[in-house]
Design an enzyme around this catalytic site. Structure first.
Site, PDB file in Angstrom:
ATOM      1  N   ASP A   1      58.239  21.533  14.608  1.00 20.98           N
ATOM      2  CA  ASP A   1      59.150  22.608  15.314  1.00 20.98           C
ATOM      3  C   ASP A   1      58.077  23.912  15.004  1.00 20.98           C
ATOM      4  O   ASP A   1      58.374  24.752  13.595  1.00 20.98           O
ATOM      5  CB  ASP A   1      60.416  21.886  15.868  1.00 20.98           C
ATOM      6  CG  ASP A   1      60.684  22.868  16.695  1.00 20.98           C
ATOM      7  OD1 ASP A   1      60.436  23.324  18.346  1.00 20.98           O
ATOM      8  OD2 ASP A   1      62.178  23.926  16.798  1.00 20.98           O
TER       9      ASP A   1
ATOM     10  N   ASP B   1      59.740  27.052  17.308  1.00 20.08           N
ATOM     11  CA  ASP B   1      61.358  28.103  16.783  1.00 20.08           C
ATOM     12  C   ASP B   1      62.418  27.860  16.457  1.00 20.08           C
ATOM     13  O   ASP B   1      62.795  26.240  16.879  1.00 20.08           O
ATOM     14  CB  ASP B   1      61.457  27.836  19.053  1.00 20.08           C
ATOM     15  CG  ASP B   1      60.478  28.796  19.349  1.00 20.08           C
ATOM     16  OD1 ASP B   1      60.559  30.014  18.924  1.00 20.08           O
ATOM     17  OD2 ASP B   1      59.653  28.341  20.404  1.00 20.08           O
TER      18      ASP B   1
ATOM     19  N   ASP C   1      65.155  21.297  14.586  1.00 21.64           N
ATOM     20  CA  ASP C   1      66.345  21.939  14.376  1.00 21.64           C
ATOM     21  C   ASP C   1      67.699  21.968  15.468  1.00 21.64           C
ATOM     22  O   ASP C   1      67.914  22.197  15.770  1.00 21.64           O
ATOM     23  CB  ASP C   1      66.218  23.671  14.157  1.00 21.64           C
ATOM     24  CG  ASP C   1      66.198  24.371  15.769  1.00 21.64           C
ATOM     25  OD1 ASP C   1      66.568  25.132  16.395  1.00 21.64           O
ATOM     26  OD2 ASP C   1      64.460  23.383  16.096  1.00 21.64           O
TER      27      ASP C   1
END
Length: 198
Positions: A19, A21, A178
């Site tokens: 990922d 961001d 995250d």
């Protein structure tokens, strides 16, 4: 057990999907500033606390959620325009974007050893600008973004397309994420996942 700080623990996988961001890059302040500025003319206040609840959610879905209580009807054209405005404003805030060292160190270590991809709920323009800004763009074989799929995370589409572009079966991929929505998307894709939040 896959340990974030141990690159060798990733070598049993066929590919690693990152990922962007919040995983490779701390973009949260820049995205919050851009969304707040974009939606202010609509009378929508986007607090840090509210925005934190949408960490990992693709921009179109976040815009829809923010405007849901303000407008009776949300047409796709309006959402697309606002997403575009958010992207333009994000580019103005790149200076506050920093890398997340534990994850970027892993990506640098694994680059050239395993197929790597970025699989992000962001738009292609903002993801590519972020990777360039941080000097990470040369590490990945491909980048799949929200622009490339019908549904953003928590749907599995982004991860499945990244695996397809790398030529690796989903079950052989591991995802670094995250956000709960991203981890759910990875599970729905049939992939192993590492929560970089610890």
């Amino acid at each position: 057990m896959v340990a974030l700080g141990d690159p060798e623990s990733f070598t049993r996988f066929g590919a690693v999907l990152f990922d962007c961001d919040g995983t490779l890059a701390d973009t949260h302040p820049a995205h919050h500033l851009s969304l707040a500025a974009t939606l202010a003319p609509y009378g929508v206040e986007v607090s840090r606390e509210w925005y934190a609840g949408y960490t990992g959610t693709s921009t179109p879905e976040t815009v829809r959620a923010a405007l849901a209580g303000q407008r009776a009807a949300l047409d796709d054209e309006l959402v697309d325009r606002l997403v575009g405005e958010c992207g333009e404003r994000y580019l103005d805030h790149l200076a506050v974007v920093t890398e997340i060292p534990a994850v970027t160190a892993l990506a640098r270590d694994l680059s050239g050893r395993l197929p790597l991809a970025v699989a992000s709920g962001g738009t292609r323009r903002t993801v590519e600008a972020t990777l360039r800004h941080l000097g990470l763009d040369g590490l990945f074989a491909c980048a799949v973004t929200r622009d490339d799929v019908q549904q953003g995370k928590p749907a599995p589409d982004i991860f499945l397309l990244a695996a397809r572009q790398l030529g690796v079966e989903p079950a052989a991929c591991v995802v670094l994420e995250d956000a709960d929505s991203g981890l759910l998307a990875a599970a729905r894709a049939g992939m192993a996942a590492v929560d970089v939040r610890g």
